[in-house]
Scaffold this motif. Structure first.
Motif, PDB file in Angstrom:
ATOM      1  N   ASP A 112       1.508  -8.843   0.648  1.00 47.97           N
ATOM      2  CA  ASP A 112       2.744  -8.746  -0.140  1.00 47.97           C
ATOM      3  C   ASP A 112       2.568  -9.407  -1.502  1.00 47.97           C
ATOM      4  OD1 ASP A 112       2.652 -11.397   0.600  1.00 47.97           O
ATOM      5  OD2 ASP A 112       4.681 -11.467   1.421  1.00 47.97           O
ATOM      6  N   THR A 149       4.364  -7.142  -4.057  1.00 46.86           N
ATOM      7  CA  THR A 149       5.778  -6.882  -3.795  1.00 46.86           C
ATOM      8  C   THR A 149       6.626  -8.138  -3.798  1.00 46.86           C
ATOM      9  OG1 THR A 149       5.301  -6.947  -1.413  1.00 46.86           O
ATOM     10  CG2 THR A 149       5.352  -4.779  -2.459  1.00 46.86           C
ATOM     11  N   PRO A 160       5.326 -10.355  -8.195  1.00 42.75           N
ATOM     12  CA  PRO A 160       5.928  -9.066  -8.552  1.00 42.75           C
ATOM     13  C   PRO A 160       5.684  -8.672 -10.006  1.00 42.75           C
ATOM     14  CG  PRO A 160       7.614 -10.772  -8.393  1.00 42.75           C
ATOM     15  CD  PRO A 160       6.351 -11.370  -7.861  1.00 42.75           C
ATOM     16  N   LYS A 214      -1.646  -4.084  -9.860  1.00 41.61           N
ATOM     17  CA  LYS A 214      -1.357  -4.086  -8.434  1.00 41.61           C
ATOM     18  C   LYS A 214      -2.123  -2.944  -7.767  1.00 41.61           C
ATOM     19  CE  LYS A 214       3.338  -5.761  -9.309  1.00 41.61           C
ATOM     20  NZ  LYS A 214       4.787  -5.487  -9.139  1.00 41.61           N
ATOM     21  N   ALA A 252       3.462  -1.748  -3.520  1.00 44.01           N
ATOM     22  CA  ALA A 252       4.484  -1.950  -4.543  1.00 44.01           C
ATOM     23  C   ALA A 252       4.713  -0.614  -5.248  1.00 44.01           C
ATOM     24  CB  ALA A 252       4.013  -3.003  -5.551  1.00 44.01           C
ATOM     25  N   GLU A 253       5.907  -0.429  -5.793  1.00 42.67           N
ATOM     26  CA  GLU A 253       6.233   0.845  -6.441  1.00 42.67           C
ATOM     27  C   GLU A 253       5.277   1.176  -7.582  1.00 42.67           C
ATOM     28  OE1 GLU A 253      10.289   0.968  -7.634  1.00 42.67           O
ATOM     29  OE2 GLU A 253      11.083   0.907  -5.586  1.00 42.67           O
TER      30      GLU A 253
END
Length: 226
Positions: free
Chosen positions: A135, A138, A142, A147, A199-200
């Motif tokens: 993570d 994410t 962030p 990423k 992550a997006e």
């Protein structure tokens, strides 16, 4: 002390996808710091076991996490990062399947995650950080500049782990390994606290069938550091 100006490459993905090897190669190539976040959860599980703390005692587990005396030392190329608990080398102790399973169970506890969050962020220092985890992009970093979500088929990850354990002289059944990997994936992807997912804005890299050198090239390209 966290240095928010220091660049971060966050590499997430399931166990056995090659994150550990890739992040060490990246850190050495770039001369950056390295964070093996999964080791922190394994260290918490190991420290809890040594202190007689049960995995269902969330308050006690959080205390163990807050007081965790963990550090990492670089090793020779191709070797796993040296992991220390209270100055003791526990690299082999935390890499067992049993400890990995316990760490996965500890990682779903929000109070433990909260206790370890700032500790992970403190690794962000100049000239940069390569963060290995599930993570990193994410939750922990962030705002990371790069990423990556590194994955591979469950069958290939089981085969890699099988070869790794066999080379270490550990007897293991590949079918049992495959079942454990699938069960851990299911648990990690469906946990309520920071489920395993890209992550997006992450670049997904499937390492199935790729050499480690090819994977490294793709991650460096994603980071714009070829």
């Amino acid at each position: 002390m966290t240095d928010l100006s220091a660049p971060v490459i966050a590499v997430d993905g399931p166990g056995g996808s090659g994150k550990g090897t890739i992040t060490q190669m990246l850190a050495r190539h770039l001369g950056w710091h390295l964070l093996d976040s999964g080791a922190l959860y394994r260290l918490t599980a190991l420290a809890a076991a040594r202190q007689g703390v049960k995995l269902d005692d969330e308050e006690a587990l959080a205390r163990v996490a807050r007081g965790l005396d963990a550090s990492f030392e670089p090793t020779a190329p191709g070797e796993p990062v040296r992991v220390l608990l209270g100055g003791e080398d526990v690299t082999r102790d935390i890499r067992t399947e049993s400890c990995g399973d316990q760490a996965s169970r500890v990682a779903v506890i929000q109070s433990v995650r909260d206790a370890l969050l700032q500790r992970q962020r403190d690794f962000q220092k100049a000239p940069g950080l390569v963060a290995d985890g599930r993570d990193m992009g994410t939750v922990v970093f962030p705002d990371a500049q790069t990423k990556v979500f590194l994955t591979a088929s469950a069958a290939e990850r089981a085969e890699r782990r099988y070869r790794q354990l066999k080379d270490a002289g550990v007897g293991v059944n590949i079918d049992a390994l495959l079942n454990e990997i699938r069960a851990r994936d299911e648990r990690d992807m469906n946990r309520s606290a920071a489920p395993l997912k890209p992550a997006e804005d992450a670049q997904v890299i499937d390492s199935t069938g790729l050499s480690i050198e090819e994977v490294l090239e793709r991650v460096l390209a994603a980071a714009g550091r070829v």
